[in-house]
Design a protein around this motif. Structure first.
Motif, PDB file in Angstrom:
ATOM      1  N   GLY A  87      18.996  12.054 -34.134  1.00 20.48           N
ATOM      2  CA  GLY A  87      19.815  12.987 -34.898  1.00 20.48           C
ATOM      3  C   GLY A  87      19.050  14.234 -35.343  1.00 20.48           C
ATOM      4  N   LEU A  88      18.114  14.049 -36.294  1.00 22.31           N
ATOM      5  CA  LEU A  88      17.374  15.210 -36.828  1.00 22.31           C
ATOM      6  C   LEU A  88      16.632  15.953 -35.727  1.00 22.31           C
ATOM      7  N   PHE A  89      16.019  15.187 -34.818  1.00 20.28           N
ATOM      8  CA  PHE A  89      15.321  15.801 -33.691  1.00 20.28           C
ATOM      9  C   PHE A  89      16.293  16.104 -32.542  1.00 20.28           C
ATOM     10  N   CYS A 117      10.756  13.608 -34.218  1.00 23.33           N
ATOM     11  CA  CYS A 117      10.827  13.855 -35.663  1.00 23.33           C
ATOM     12  C   CYS A 117      11.098  15.341 -35.887  1.00 23.33           C
ATOM     13  N   LEU A 118      11.555  15.652 -37.095  1.00 21.83           N
ATOM     14  CA  LEU A 118      11.839  17.038 -37.470  1.00 21.83           C
ATOM     15  C   LEU A 118      10.989  17.382 -38.684  1.00 21.83           C
ATOM     16  N   GLY A 119      10.216  18.461 -38.597  1.00 21.41           N
ATOM     17  CA  GLY A 119       9.331  18.847 -39.709  1.00 21.41           C
ATOM     18  C   GLY A 119       9.741  20.152 -40.343  1.00 21.41           C
ATOM     19  N   ILE A 120      10.386  20.042 -41.503  1.00 22.38           N
ATOM     20  CA  ILE A 120      10.772  21.230 -42.272  1.00 22.38           C
ATOM     21  C   ILE A 120       9.931  21.273 -43.560  1.00 22.38           C
ATOM     22  N   THR A 121       9.945  20.161 -44.297  1.00 21.30           N
ATOM     23  CA  THR A 121       9.360  20.110 -45.647  1.00 21.30           C
ATOM     24  C   THR A 121       7.842  20.294 -45.621  1.00 21.30           C
ATOM     25  N   GLU A 122       7.345  21.022 -46.620  1.00 19.33           N
ATOM     26  CA  GLU A 122       5.903  21.233 -46.788  1.00 19.33           C
ATOM     27  C   GLU A 122       5.521  20.869 -48.219  1.00 19.33           C
ATOM     28  N   SER A 125       7.072  23.443 -50.451  1.00 16.12           N
ATOM     29  CA  SER A 125       8.468  23.876 -50.289  1.00 16.12           C
ATOM     30  C   SER A 125       9.311  22.799 -49.630  1.00 16.12           C
ATOM     31  N   GLY A 126      10.310  22.341 -50.385  1.00 15.66           N
ATOM     32  CA  GLY A 126      11.255  21.347 -49.871  1.00 15.66           C
ATOM     33  C   GLY A 126      12.653  21.939 -49.919  1.00 15.66           C
ATOM     34  N   SER A 127      13.209  21.997 -51.138  1.00 13.20           N
ATOM     35  CA  SER A 127      14.549  22.576 -51.286  1.00 13.20           C
ATOM     36  C   SER A 127      14.566  24.027 -50.815  1.00 13.20           C
ATOM     37  N   ASP A 128      13.503  24.747 -51.108  1.00  9.32           N
ATOM     38  CA  ASP A 128      13.440  26.169 -50.754  1.00  9.32           C
ATOM     39  C   ASP A 128      12.847  26.325 -49.355  1.00  9.32           C
ATOM     40  N   THR A 151       5.117  17.664 -44.729  1.00  9.79           N
ATOM     41  CA  THR A 151       5.010  16.395 -45.464  1.00  9.79           C
ATOM     42  C   THR A 151       6.366  15.705 -45.578  1.00  9.79           C
ATOM     43  N   TYR A 152       6.306  14.414 -45.927  1.00  7.49           N
ATOM     44  CA  TYR A 152       7.504  13.552 -46.056  1.00  7.49           C
ATOM     45  C   TYR A 152       8.284  13.513 -44.744  1.00  7.49           C
ATOM     46  N   ILE A 153       7.598  13.506 -43.623  1.00  6.97           N
ATOM     47  CA  ILE A 153       8.293  13.557 -42.339  1.00  6.97           C
ATOM     48  C   ILE A 153       8.568  12.145 -41.821  1.00  6.97           C
ATOM     49  N   THR A 154       9.850  11.839 -41.635  1.00  8.66           N
ATOM     50  CA  THR A 154      10.240  10.524 -41.110  1.00  8.66           C
ATOM     51  C   THR A 154       9.746  10.399 -39.662  1.00  8.66           C
ATOM     52  N   ASN A 155       9.146   9.268 -39.364  1.00 11.54           N
ATOM     53  CA  ASN A 155       8.581   8.944 -38.027  1.00 11.54           C
ATOM     54  C   ASN A 155       7.269   9.672 -37.745  1.00 11.54           C
ATOM     55  N   ARG A 364      18.059   5.118 -53.211  1.00 17.44           N
ATOM     56  CA  ARG A 364      17.639   6.266 -54.039  1.00 17.44           C
ATOM     57  C   ARG A 364      17.402   7.523 -53.203  1.00 17.44           C
ATOM     58  N   LEU A 365      17.008   7.323 -51.951  1.00 14.55           N
ATOM     59  CA  LEU A 365      16.747   8.497 -51.100  1.00 14.55           C
ATOM     60  C   LEU A 365      18.005   9.318 -50.842  1.00 14.55           C
ATOM     61  N   ALA A 366      19.167   8.652 -50.851  1.00  9.55           N
ATOM     62  CA  ALA A 366      20.403   9.355 -50.460  1.00  9.55           C
ATOM     63  C   ALA A 366      20.680  10.568 -51.360  1.00  9.55           C
ATOM     64  N   GLU A 367      20.202  10.535 -52.606  1.00  5.59           N
ATOM     65  CA  GLU A 367      20.438  11.673 -53.507  1.00  5.59           C
ATOM     66  C   GLU A 367      19.347  12.745 -53.381  1.00  5.59           C
ATOM     67  N   ILE A 368      18.350  12.482 -52.510  1.00 10.41           N
ATOM     68  CA  ILE A 368      17.205  13.416 -52.375  1.00 10.41           C
ATOM     69  C   ILE A 368      17.119  14.019 -50.964  1.00 10.41           C
ATOM     70  N   GLY A 369      17.107  13.139 -49.952  1.00  9.37           N
ATOM     71  CA  GLY A 369      16.934  13.609 -48.567  1.00  9.37           C
ATOM     72  C   GLY A 369      18.137  14.422 -48.082  1.00  9.37           C
ATOM     73  N   GLY A 371      18.623  17.456 -48.626  1.00  5.00           N
ATOM     74  CA  GLY A 371      19.009  18.354 -49.721  1.00  5.00           C
ATOM     75  C   GLY A 371      19.400  17.530 -50.935  1.00  5.00           C
ATOM     76  N   THR A 372      18.785  17.816 -52.069  1.00  7.40           N
ATOM     77  CA  THR A 372      19.043  17.025 -53.288  1.00  7.40           C
ATOM     78  C   THR A 372      20.479  17.265 -53.794  1.00  7.40           C
ATOM     79  N   SER A 373      20.900  16.423 -54.722  1.00  4.17           N
ATOM     80  CA  SER A 373      22.249  16.589 -55.306  1.00  4.17           C
ATOM     81  C   SER A 373      22.386  17.959 -55.968  1.00  4.17           C
ATOM     82  N   GLU A 374      21.299  18.441 -56.586  1.00  6.46           N
ATOM     83  CA  GLU A 374      21.369  19.746 -57.264  1.00  6.46           C
ATOM     84  C   GLU A 374      21.606  20.863 -56.231  1.00  6.46           C
ATOM     85  N   ILE A 375      20.946  20.730 -55.076  1.00  6.19           N
ATOM     86  CA  ILE A 375      21.128  21.737 -54.020  1.00  6.19           C
ATOM     87  C   ILE A 375      22.550  21.654 -53.453  1.00  6.19           C
ATOM     88  N   GLN A 376      23.091  20.423 -53.326  1.00  7.53           N
ATOM     89  CA  GLN A 376      24.484  20.300 -52.833  1.00  7.53           C
ATOM     90  C   GLN A 376      25.429  21.034 -53.783  1.00  7.53           C
TER      91      GLN A 376
END
Ligand SMILES: Cc1cc2nc3c(=O)[nH]c(=O)nc-3n(C[C@H](O)[C@H](O)[C@H](O)COP(=O)(O)OP(=O)(O)OC[C@H]3O[C@@H](n4cnc5c(N)ncnc54)[C@H](O)[C@@H]3O)c2cc1C
Length: 389
Positions: A87-89, A117-122, A125-128, A151-155, A364-369, A371-376
């Protein structure tokens, strides 16, 4: 029986046989067996959204959601690692890749022979997303040199291929903006951190990727357009948000099943606990969460499917806000649902030997990965303030 129903029946048997009794062991070990990737591919799970010419079944978003819901009911870690790969990749690659890129990277991932894998987060910078600093510089001979950290890269520790978002500078020194790069990870100058210790989803490895002037290829490793990385990332997020809703729904299904079974057999004060009004109320609340999240998730999957077939000018301007609202709602309902399930189980719910303890940690990850709930919330309000009168 239609194709989707037939597939889901086969897939349920697969999950019962290959995943059900192993998920807890994988969670304890902190990793998945690599063979689960080709096994999921062979059963058809990876190809549900893929066109037939690539070996997929192209059953559409609703079938995809139902399959993800099912897998999540059995093992959240398998769901996340599989999703990161196909999916992500896989999805940005399918949407924006050239024929050569599809053949070299997409097909092997779809077959489960390679992992993506998909690498966006550093680290800073995560949300931004626009603040990322990983840089890709084109050298005079045309090769591209990548430096930075994700960082926080799945796989991260098991992936063969990566799509990495980086700031691109061409050989004339011009800043060309955020761009996606697609390449094999097994190259000099690329290092991987150890899998990180996490609160939940322990069998799905997550970690860092380090790039130290790594030569990743020439222009053929650019995915989609130069400078289009931010937009391509945002387009991927809609699908990711729908898939996190499907995950939340799977977790809720599992919570309800476990709770019904426990409340039937566990007795207190001489009667099964579901006959106590307070426990019956919690079961009713759980059921209501399942039904409301299911309706919302299936509706958005259908709308997404319709939107995919529309011309660009006719696309639903509200769809992004709807996907965000769905993810926000489903993830909160599921987190509250796991809490109810643990409570229904009493002390047993706190014990790892009961599945609800794992569901409670994992959700717990569902509200973070994705994009966090605040970003939604900021996406929802930002969109509707623009388009609604
Ligand atoms: C298990 C796991 C797997 C992951 N897999 C991947 C992956 O495969 N690839 C990848 O690229 N990333 C991945 N991530 C990263 C994930 O996408 C980010 O953690 C997430 O987007 C949040 O970014 P952050 O952690 O930097 O938090 P931050 O952006 O630092 O946010 C911290 C807090 O501030 C709030 N906040 C930040 N900005 C705003 C704002 N503008 N308005 C209101 N509140 C705000 C946030 O909501 C949050 O509460 C993964 C994360 C985890 C935990």
């Amino acid at each position: 029986m239609d194709w989707t129903t037939e597939f889901l029946k086969t897939f349920k048997n697969f999950c019962e046989k290959e995943i059900k009794d192993k998920a807890e062991e994988w969670d304890n070990e902190g990793s998945l067996p690599i063979e689960i990737f080709p096994a999921l591919a062979n059963i058809g799970y990876f190809g549900l959204l893929a066109p037939e010419e690539y070996g997929g079944s192209n059953l559409g978003a609703l079938a995809g959601v139902k399959a993800m819901e099912m897998l999540s009911e059995y093992c959240g870690s398998t769901f996340f690692s599989a999703s990161a790969s196909f999916g992500l990749f896989g999805e940005p690659l399918r949407n924006f890749g050239t024929n050569e890129q599809i053949l070299k990277y997409y097909i092997p991932v779809l077959e489960g022979n390679k992992i993506g894998c998909l690498g966006i987060t550093e680290p800073q910078s995560g949300s931004d997303v626009s603040a990322i600093t990983t840089s890709a510089k084109q050298l005079q001979d045309g090769s591209i040199s990548l430096s930075g950290q994700k960082t926080y890269i799945t796989n991260s520790s098991i992936a063969d291929f990566a799509i990495i978002l980086a700031r691109y500078t061409n050989s004339n020194g011009e800043d060309k903006g955020l761009t996606h790069f697609l390449f094999e990870l097994d190259k000099p100058g690329i290092n991987r951190g150890k899998p990180m210790k996490k609160l939940g989803l322990k069998a799905s490895v997550t970690g860092e990727l380090f790039f130290d002037q790594a030569i990743i290829g020439k222009e053929e490793c650019i995915l989609g357009g130069i400078g289009k990385g931010f937009r391509q990332t945002m387009m991927t997020f809609n699908e990711e948000r729908l898939s996190i809703a499907a995950y939340s729904l799977g977790v809720l299904n599992a919570c309800l099943k476990e709770s019904i079974s426990f409340a039937r057999t566990r007795k207190s004060f001489g009667i099964p606990i579901y006959q106590h009004q307070a426990v019956s109320g919690m079961i009713a609340e759980l059921y209501t969460k399942v039904e409301s999240v299911r309706s919302f998730t299936y509706r958005i999957a259908e709308e997404m499917e319709i939107d995919l077939r529309k011309e660009r000018k006719d696309k639903d301007a509200e769809l992004g806000a709807k996907c965000s609202a769905l993810k926000l709602f489903a993830s909160v309902q599921a987190r509250e649902g796991t809490n109810l399930a643990v409570q229904i189980h009493g002390g047993a719910g706190f014990m790892e030997e009961y599945k609800v303890a794992r569901l409670y940690r994992d959700i717990r990850l569902a509200e973070i990965g994705g994009g966090t709930s605040e970003i939604q919330k900021s996406i929802i309000t930002g969109t509707i303030m623009k388009i609604k009168s």
